[in-house]
Scaffold this motif. Structure first.
Motif, PDB file in Angstrom:
ATOM      1  N   PHE A 383      36.818 -25.696  22.341  1.00 43.56           N
ATOM      2  CA  PHE A 383      36.593 -24.324  21.401  1.00 43.56           C
ATOM      3  C   PHE A 383      35.911 -24.569  19.670  1.00 43.56           C
ATOM      4  N   TYR A 384      36.230 -26.395  19.544  1.00 40.77           N
ATOM      5  CA  TYR A 384      35.736 -26.631  18.441  1.00 40.77           C
ATOM      6  C   TYR A 384      34.334 -26.866  18.291  1.00 40.77           C
ATOM      7  N   SER A 387      32.791 -23.003  18.862  1.00 36.46           N
ATOM      8  CA  SER A 387      32.804 -22.623  17.729  1.00 36.46           C
ATOM      9  C   SER A 387      31.658 -23.331  16.415  1.00 36.46           C
ATOM     10  N   ARG A 388      30.455 -23.958  16.579  1.00 38.84           N
ATOM     11  CA  ARG A 388      29.917 -24.222  16.412  1.00 38.84           C
ATOM     12  C   ARG A 388      28.551 -23.828  16.966  1.00 38.84           C
TER      13      ARG A 388
ATOM     14  N   LYS B  53      42.002 -18.183  13.367  1.00 42.38           N
ATOM     15  CA  LYS B  53      41.676 -18.372  14.284  1.00 42.38           C
ATOM     16  C   LYS B  53      41.031 -17.624  15.228  1.00 42.38           C
ATOM     17  N   ALA B  56      38.048 -16.454  14.900  1.00 42.71           N
ATOM     18  CA  ALA B  56      36.725 -17.567  15.744  1.00 42.71           C
ATOM     19  C   ALA B  56      36.181 -17.726  16.685  1.00 42.71           C
ATOM     20  N   PHE B  89      31.636 -18.395  11.072  1.00 44.93           N
ATOM     21  CA  PHE B  89      32.241 -19.678  10.624  1.00 44.93           C
ATOM     22  C   PHE B  89      33.177 -19.777  10.265  1.00 44.93           C
ATOM     23  N   LEU B  90      34.272 -20.962  11.313  1.00 46.26           N
ATOM     24  CA  LEU B  90      35.431 -20.833  10.628  1.00 46.26           C
ATOM     25  C   LEU B  90      35.778 -22.550   9.988  1.00 46.26           C
ATOM     26  N   ALA B  91      35.755 -23.089   9.137  1.00 46.52           N
ATOM     27  CA  ALA B  91      36.230 -24.048   8.697  1.00 46.52           C
ATOM     28  C   ALA B  91      37.685 -24.488   8.583  1.00 46.52           C
ATOM     29  N   PHE B  92      37.915 -25.429  10.206  1.00 42.29           N
ATOM     30  CA  PHE B  92      38.905 -25.943  10.750  1.00 42.29           C
ATOM     31  C   PHE B  92      40.066 -26.665   9.749  1.00 42.29           C
ATOM     32  N   PRO B  95      39.905 -30.331  11.266  1.00 40.63           N
ATOM     33  CA  PRO B  95      38.348 -30.617  12.228  1.00 40.63           C
ATOM     34  C   PRO B  95      39.274 -31.318  13.236  1.00 40.63           C
ATOM     35  N   GLU B 163      32.945 -30.364   6.830  1.00 41.77           N
ATOM     36  CA  GLU B 163      33.113 -29.032   7.797  1.00 41.77           C
ATOM     37  C   GLU B 163      32.399 -28.545   7.361  1.00 41.77           C
ATOM     38  N   GLN B 166      28.653 -28.218   8.533  1.00 46.07           N
ATOM     39  CA  GLN B 166      28.083 -27.800   9.225  1.00 46.07           C
ATOM     40  C   GLN B 166      28.334 -26.800   9.024  1.00 46.07           C
TER      41      GLN B 166
END
Lengths: 431, 265
Positions: A383-384, A387-388, B53, B56, B89-92, B95, B163, B166
């Motif tokens: 998923f990570y 998500s990019r 979440k 995303a 864009f989701l900054a976790f 991460p 993050e 990115q």
């Protein structure tokens, strides 16, 4: 598999064996090995050590020893040459190919095939050849020794450092034959070297490889051993490697298994001197109907020994990976420090892995860690990456590649590392 | 920056969602226009990270009711990777560490994927290296982080900077920063916030999901929403965050609870 089949396999091979004409130590060794082969039987899944690996397809194929020599076109194999390796010994179907080999730049090591070194180093070779590879209880070792015609022989003199790797390239050029590659390494005290044992083929049909490697490390010797098995997917490959480690010697090995329809690799490392160290890492990457079985046995026989092992399998489609990692700590081997990790990645629901860490500890003051994981790709990691913006396939391939990359990274030869990374990339189709 | 004429980027209506069969979101409404910075605050378990979440496309969350329109598209029609390429864009908050994948390889793959989606030029490894090093200066990151595995062995602050790096590379239209301030010391917080501020402009929007007011000293929101029990219960300007900091979440008076907030008056 019926008993009859297995008998007929051995019978065929035993019958095809020609009794040596001389009474030399070497012919005596062959004859003794053939006696053992005659008395042994082919293993079946009834044998504990072969529980998960059914070799009955091999038993139906008593391929004879390759008799004639087939020419290998340089252009077919040149891309397997490694730029870092200044020394290269090439064997075609088990027979030495001097025209493809290059041993001029040996950096003081004694490198050659058995027949060329016997006149000058016969005594040394006689002391070691066949000593570690015990054939009394192993039918494949017995057969290899009985059919022993040639061998790679490497002697690293005391305190000599061979800085560039020595490349042993074993090429299968004929199909429906059995080849018996062999390698003997004698690393004298304080010597250093890197040996690459590489199995390749130019063919697409079936053949059998039954190989033996014996490595003797004297006090404080330091050997890197990289083994790459890239046979075709019809081939059978049985490989045995036995390593003996004297006081404070170090053995670091990485074995990469990519090929063969059925393969079995037995690695036995005996830490027979105090303070010896070994790292035995492995990566198996298989797909379709491949079966790859790795059995390792790390035998801590003396105190202060250290062993590290990371074994990884990536199993795709319907393939089947087997890992059996036995670690023995004998009563005398106090202060042993051992860690083993078996990590396995199943890429499909039909892929299968059998992994068995096996610790037998008879000393009380030791540190032994072990673990085994079997899993699929991590969903959070996928998923990570997605998500990019990475596609599902790219994300999965990248993670698969990374899983294998951890082992490939441990190979200290960049051109070989690059070759293997390309193979893994091609299999995982990352653009 | 609030501008009534700007374009609506995100329209969330009546969003309900479950995780493992338990309802976490119970009717979230939110409108975000371009140029705006929104803060969503709330206690642990209020549903704010779940909401982040879901935006995303995390597969563990099941949307049971409601709609989300992002930039004129039904967000639920898009896979997570399609959302990313479309500019989400989701900054976790945490991460993910990915051993064995080099950070530069990952960053370049992500960058090129999004670039090609936008019909822009992809960069080869050398060009990308120059490009990413420039972006790293913004976050005062050492180029050493390029050669390491993605997030592996990074400190909390380093992960958060990675993050935002990115985010800087992908230039999203809607950035959701999930607890980006957590685990940051004051210097790292300042650097990260400064990075985010430099990336915001009149054409994009940012949603800050946070616990504490402190991030909002550095990234000043246009709206502050308070989330509780799966709904936004109060929406106000940036002064709301200060009030919450001073008085705690209990301070929100009972009158506000039960009202529908989040929708622009």
């Amino acid at each position: 598999m019926s008993t009859a089949t297995s008998h007929s396999y051995l019978d065929h091979l035993v019958q095809s064996w020609q009794k040596p004409s001389t009474s030399s130590w070497l012919d005596q060794l062959r004859a003794n090995a053939m006696d053992s082969a005659g008395a042994l039987r082919m293993p079946t899944t009834q044998d504990e050590e072969w529980r998960f690996t059914d070799i009955s397809p091999l038993s139906r194929l008593p391929y004879p020893v390759a008799q004639s020599t087939f020419k290998v076109q340089l252009s077919d194999i040149e891309h397997y040459y490694l730029e870092e390796a200044s020394c290269r010994l090439v064997f075609v179907d088990g027979q030495f190919a001097p025209e493809l080999s290059n041993i001029a730049h040996n950096a003081g090591a004694i490198i050659g095939n058995l027949s060329s070194l016997l006149p000058t180093h016969g005594d040394t070779i006689a002391r070691y050849l066949g000593q570690l590879a015990e054939f009394e209880n192993d039918v494949f070792t017995a057969l290899n020794t009985a059919f022993l015609r040639d061998s790679a022989c490497i002697i690293i003199p005391a305190n000599k450092s061979v800085t560039t790797p020595i490349h042993l390239l074993f090429i299968s050029r004929q199909t429906e034959v059995t080849s018996y590659p062999r390698c003997l390494l004698i690393a004298e005290a304080g010597s250093h070297a890197t040996i690459i044992e590489d199995y390749i083929t130019t063919e697409e049909a079936s053949y059998v490889t039954n190989s033996i490697v014996e490595m003797n490390l004297a006090d404080s010797a330091h050997i890197n051993h990289i083994r790459v098995q890239r046979d075709n997917q019809q081939a059978f490959h049985i490989g045995n490697c036995t390593v003996s480690l004297a006081h404070a010697s170090q053995y670091h090995s990485v074995s990469i298994t990519l090929g063969a329809y059925i393969s079995r690799y037995n690695l036995n490392v005996i830490l027979s001197g105090e303070g010896a160290e070994c790292a035995a890492d492995g990566l198996v990457l298989i797909s379709e109907r491949q079966l790859a079985d790795t059995h390792t046995f790390i035998d801590h026989a003396q105190p202060h020994g250290k062993s590290r092992q990371l074994h990884k399998c990536i199993v795709d489609s319907m393939a089947h990976g087997v890992f059996n990692g036995k670690i023995m700590v004998r009563p005398h081997a106090q202060l042993t420090d051992s860690a083993q990790l078996s990590r396995n990645l199943l890429l499909t629901n039909k892929a299968r892995i059998d992994t068995k860490p096996q610790l037998e500890i008879f000393a009380d003051d030791v540190k032994c860690a072990h673990g085994a994981t079997v899993g699929q790709l991590d969903k959070e990691e996928i998923f990570y990456l997605k998500s990019r913006g990475l596609s599902d396939l790219t994300a999965r391939n990248l993670l698969t590649y990374a899983f294998g990359g951890e082992v490939i990274d441990r190979i200290p030869i960049s051109s070989l590392k690059r070759q293997l990374e390309e193979i893994v990339l091609a299999r995982t189709q990352i653009s | 920056m609030i501008n009534q004429n700007s374009k609506t980027l995100l329209e969330v209506r009546g969003l309900h969602a479950n995780v493992n069969g338990i309802e976490i979101l119970k009717g979230v409404d939110l409108t975000v226009k371009s140029g705006e910075v929104h803060a969503i605050m709330g206690l642990n378990g209020s549903g704010k990270s779940t909401f982040a979440k879901i935006l995303a496309g995390h597969p563990a969350y099941e949307v049971t009711a409601g709609t989300i329109i992002f930039n004129n598209q039904n967000l639920f029609d898009l896979e997570p990777e399609e959302r990313a390429r479309a500019g989400v864009f989701l900054a976790f908050q945490y991460p993910i560490e990915i051993p064995g994948v080099a950070n530069n390889q990952f960053l370049r793959l992500a960058y090129n994927t999004v670039q090609s989606q936008r019909g822009k030029e992809e960069l080869d490894p050398l060009e990308f290296d120059d490009f990413v090093r420039e972006k790293m200066k913004l976050l005062e990151m050492s180029p050493d982080f390029l050669d390491r595995s993605v997030n592996e062995g990074f400190s909390g602050g380093e992960k958060k900077r990675n993050e935002i790096l990115q985010m800087a590379l992908l230039e999203p239209i809607l950035a959701i920063l999930d607890e980006t301030d957590s685990g940051l010391d004051i210097d790292a917080l300042r650097i990260v916030a400064n990075g985010v501020n430099q990336l915001t402009n009149k054409d994009n929007a940012t949603i800050l999901v946070t616990h504490y007011q402190r991030l909002l000293d550095y990234i000043v929101p246009d709206y502050v929403h308070v989330m509780e029990a799966g709904r936004i219960i109060k929406t106000s300007g940036k002064e709301l965050a200060k009030e919450l900091e001073a008085h705690g979440y209990d301070w929100i008076n009972a009158d506000d609870r039960g009202k529908t907030a989040g929708v622009r008056p």
